[in-house]
Structure formats: C-alpha cells, structure tokens
Design a protein around this motif. Structure first.
Motif, PDB file in Angstrom:
ATOM      1  N   GLU A 106      -7.644 -33.477  16.985  1.00  0.00           N
ATOM      2  CA  GLU A 106      -6.870 -33.495  15.746  1.00  0.00           C
ATOM      3  C   GLU A 106      -7.343 -32.361  14.834  1.00  0.00           C
ATOM      4  O   GLU A 106      -8.532 -32.063  14.751  1.00  0.00           O
ATOM      5  CB  GLU A 106      -7.060 -34.841  15.050  1.00  0.00           C
ATOM      6  CG  GLU A 106      -6.191 -35.012  13.831  1.00  0.00           C
ATOM      7  CD  GLU A 106      -6.294 -36.410  13.263  1.00  0.00           C
ATOM      8  OE1 GLU A 106      -6.475 -36.518  12.036  1.00  0.00           O
ATOM      9  OE2 GLU A 106      -6.201 -37.377  14.043  1.00  0.00           O
ATOM     10  N   ARG A 137      -4.464 -29.901  17.978  1.00  0.00           N
ATOM     11  CA  ARG A 137      -3.154 -30.552  18.064  1.00  0.00           C
ATOM     12  C   ARG A 137      -2.142 -29.757  17.246  1.00  0.00           C
ATOM     13  O   ARG A 137      -1.723 -30.169  16.163  1.00  0.00           O
ATOM     14  CB  ARG A 137      -3.256 -32.011  17.641  1.00  0.00           C
ATOM     15  CG  ARG A 137      -4.147 -32.805  18.618  1.00  0.00           C
ATOM     16  CD  ARG A 137      -4.143 -34.280  18.390  1.00  0.00           C
ATOM     17  NE  ARG A 137      -2.953 -34.926  18.907  1.00  0.00           N
ATOM     18  CZ  ARG A 137      -2.738 -35.215  20.198  1.00  0.00           C
ATOM     19  NH1 ARG A 137      -3.629 -34.890  21.113  1.00  0.00           N
ATOM     20  NH2 ARG A 137      -1.627 -35.811  20.563  1.00  0.00           N
ATOM     21  N   MET A 194       4.095 -27.554  14.259  1.00  0.00           N
ATOM     22  CA  MET A 194       3.868 -28.976  14.022  1.00  0.00           C
ATOM     23  C   MET A 194       2.388 -29.229  14.266  1.00  0.00           C
ATOM     24  O   MET A 194       1.882 -28.925  15.350  1.00  0.00           O
ATOM     25  CB  MET A 194       4.705 -29.837  14.964  1.00  0.00           C
ATOM     26  CG  MET A 194       6.183 -29.776  14.726  1.00  0.00           C
ATOM     27  SD  MET A 194       7.032 -30.907  15.877  1.00  0.00           S
ATOM     28  CE  MET A 194       8.650 -30.949  15.117  1.00  0.00           C
ATOM     29  N   ASN A 196      -0.744 -31.953  14.304  1.00  0.00           N
ATOM     30  CA  ASN A 196      -0.999 -33.384  14.523  1.00  0.00           C
ATOM     31  C   ASN A 196       0.307 -34.174  14.659  1.00  0.00           C
ATOM     32  O   ASN A 196       0.476 -35.229  14.033  1.00  0.00           O
ATOM     33  CB  ASN A 196      -1.870 -33.962  13.402  1.00  0.00           C
ATOM     34  CG  ASN A 196      -3.225 -33.296  13.317  1.00  0.00           C
ATOM     35  OD1 ASN A 196      -3.777 -32.838  14.307  1.00  0.00           O
ATOM     36  ND2 ASN A 196      -3.773 -33.231  12.115  1.00  0.00           N
ATOM     37  N   PRO A 197       1.251 -33.666  15.496  1.00  0.00           N
ATOM     38  CA  PRO A 197       2.536 -34.361  15.631  1.00  0.00           C
ATOM     39  C   PRO A 197       2.390 -35.675  16.395  1.00  0.00           C
ATOM     40  O   PRO A 197       1.511 -35.834  17.238  1.00  0.00           O
ATOM     41  CB  PRO A 197       3.375 -33.368  16.430  1.00  0.00           C
ATOM     42  CG  PRO A 197       2.379 -32.622  17.249  1.00  0.00           C
ATOM     43  CD  PRO A 197       1.153 -32.516  16.387  1.00  0.00           C
ATOM     44  N   ARG A 198       3.304 -36.591  16.052  1.00  0.00           N
ATOM     45  CA  ARG A 198       3.307 -37.897  16.717  1.00  0.00           C
ATOM     46  C   ARG A 198       4.726 -38.448  16.708  1.00  0.00           C
ATOM     47  O   ARG A 198       5.392 -38.428  15.662  1.00  0.00           O
ATOM     48  CB  ARG A 198       2.373 -38.845  15.960  1.00  0.00           C
ATOM     49  CG  ARG A 198       2.081 -40.141  16.673  1.00  0.00           C
ATOM     50  CD  ARG A 198       0.969 -40.909  15.964  1.00  0.00           C
ATOM     51  NE  ARG A 198       1.410 -41.465  14.693  1.00  0.00           N
ATOM     52  CZ  ARG A 198       1.954 -42.682  14.548  1.00  0.00           C
ATOM     53  NH1 ARG A 198       2.120 -43.461  15.580  1.00  0.00           N
ATOM     54  NH2 ARG A 198       2.325 -43.102  13.354  1.00  0.00           N
ATOM     55  N   TYR A 246       4.592 -35.226  11.349  1.00  0.00           N
ATOM     56  CA  TYR A 246       3.675 -34.102  11.547  1.00  0.00           C
ATOM     57  C   TYR A 246       3.413 -33.433  10.207  1.00  0.00           C
ATOM     58  O   TYR A 246       4.034 -33.773   9.193  1.00  0.00           O
ATOM     59  CB  TYR A 246       4.262 -33.090  12.539  1.00  0.00           C
ATOM     60  CG  TYR A 246       5.551 -32.437  12.077  1.00  0.00           C
ATOM     61  CD1 TYR A 246       5.553 -31.200  11.433  1.00  0.00           C
ATOM     62  CD2 TYR A 246       6.775 -33.064  12.280  1.00  0.00           C
ATOM     63  CE1 TYR A 246       6.731 -30.612  11.006  1.00  0.00           C
ATOM     64  CE2 TYR A 246       7.959 -32.482  11.852  1.00  0.00           C
ATOM     65  CZ  TYR A 246       7.927 -31.257  11.220  1.00  0.00           C
ATOM     66  OH  TYR A 246       9.109 -30.678  10.786  1.00  0.00           O
ATOM     67  N   TYR A 262       3.486 -33.061   4.704  1.00  0.00           N
ATOM     68  CA  TYR A 262       3.804 -34.137   5.633  1.00  0.00           C
ATOM     69  C   TYR A 262       5.306 -34.182   5.848  1.00  0.00           C
ATOM     70  O   TYR A 262       6.084 -34.108   4.891  1.00  0.00           O
ATOM     71  CB  TYR A 262       3.300 -35.467   5.062  1.00  0.00           C
ATOM     72  CG  TYR A 262       3.623 -36.664   5.914  1.00  0.00           C
ATOM     73  CD1 TYR A 262       2.952 -36.889   7.106  1.00  0.00           C
ATOM     74  CD2 TYR A 262       4.593 -37.570   5.513  1.00  0.00           C
ATOM     75  CE1 TYR A 262       3.240 -38.005   7.890  1.00  0.00           C
ATOM     76  CE2 TYR A 262       4.888 -38.683   6.283  1.00  0.00           C
ATOM     77  CZ  TYR A 262       4.215 -38.895   7.476  1.00  0.00           C
ATOM     78  OH  TYR A 262       4.510 -39.990   8.241  1.00  0.00           O
TER      79      TYR A 262
END
Length: 160
Positions: free
Chosen positions: A19, A57, A80, A82-84, A119, A126
């Motif tokens: 991260e 990430r 992007m 720390n994309p999730r 992300y 954010y």
C-alpha cells in the motif's frame, strides 16, 4: 527507476504490492510519470507498478485507440493509488486480453462487465467511480497485477 517491463516468469510479478502511504512523495509521483510514459511508448492501455519492479499499489488506466487495441475508447489517462473494487455487476464477459508482461499472447479472460472502484488520484483526492466494459476490464487486469496475478492465471482451461 526501472524502465524495463518485467516478463512472465519473473518472481516479482507474483508478489503482492505494498500500500502507498505517502501519495505526495516524489518517488510515487515519479513512478506515476514513468508508468504513463511506458504505457504510451508500448501502446498499452494500462500498467501496474509491479510490472516495472515497484512494489506499490499504483496503476495507470490510459485507454486510447492504438495498434494493440484499435477499438479502445478514449479516456484521459489517470493514476489509481491503492485501488479497490467495492462492488461489481453480476454479468461476466469473456474477452481477449493481452499484457505487456506476457508478450505475443492473447487469451479469453472472464471479467465483470461493471466495477465500482475506490482509489486515490495522484493529487491524493479520494474517488469512488463506476467503470464499464473495456475500461472495467483494464482496471481488473491491472488490479490483478497488484495482487500477483497475471491474466494467464485467469484463463479457463478445458479439462480433457
């Protein structure tokens, strides 16, 4: 910073990326710039930091028509961090994919048609956005790289 794309078989492509803690750190900002440059130079539509040996990430989404993807839609290139994926459609589409780390190979890969992604952008803002079809496919492909997965790992093999 490495400008070489790691190729299938390199063990670093199988590692889970770390991260990003400080989006504004010059190393992260330089990484983003380098990834954008590499993506366009190699006629890609996306790339992930692990593909250049960086355990961060960070992914780039840069869909545009080019010699590898002549029918790709154009969207402005974006990072992007720390994309999730926070939600996705039920619909799964099977389409051909390629990868800069797996040269000269294309395979049908199942992906969700739509994804909702959270992300941070390169400015640290954010974001939560929905992406569809080809762009959703790129995001899922690049997210896999952050988790040590190559598209060939997702290809359904017929049992004979």
């Amino acid at each position: 910073m490495n400008q070489e794309i790691l190729l299938i078989g390199n063990p670093r492509l199988k590692q889970i990326a770390q991260e990003v803690k400080d989006i504004h750190h010059p190393k992260i900002q330089t990484l983003i710039d380098n990834l954008l440059t590499i993506t366009y130079k190699c006629h890609g539509v996306g790339i992930a930091a692990p593909q250049v040996g960086e355990s961060s990430r960070v992914i780039i989404i840069a869909s545009h028509p080019n010699i590898r993807y002549p029918d790709a839609p154009f969207i402005p290139p974006m990072a992007m961090i720390n994309p999730r994926i926070i939600s996705h459609s039920e619909d799964i589409i099977l389409r051909q994919e390629g990868c800069l780390s797996v040269p000269n190979q294309r395979e049908d890969v199942p992906r969700y048609r739509d994804v909702m992604v959270e992300y941070f952008d390169r400015d640290g803002n954010y974001q939560i956005k929905e992406y569809n079809n080809f762009v959703a496919r790129i995001i899922q492909h690049e997210l896999d790289h952050l988790n040590g997965i190559l598209f060939v790992d997702r290809v359904h093999k017929e049992v004979s």
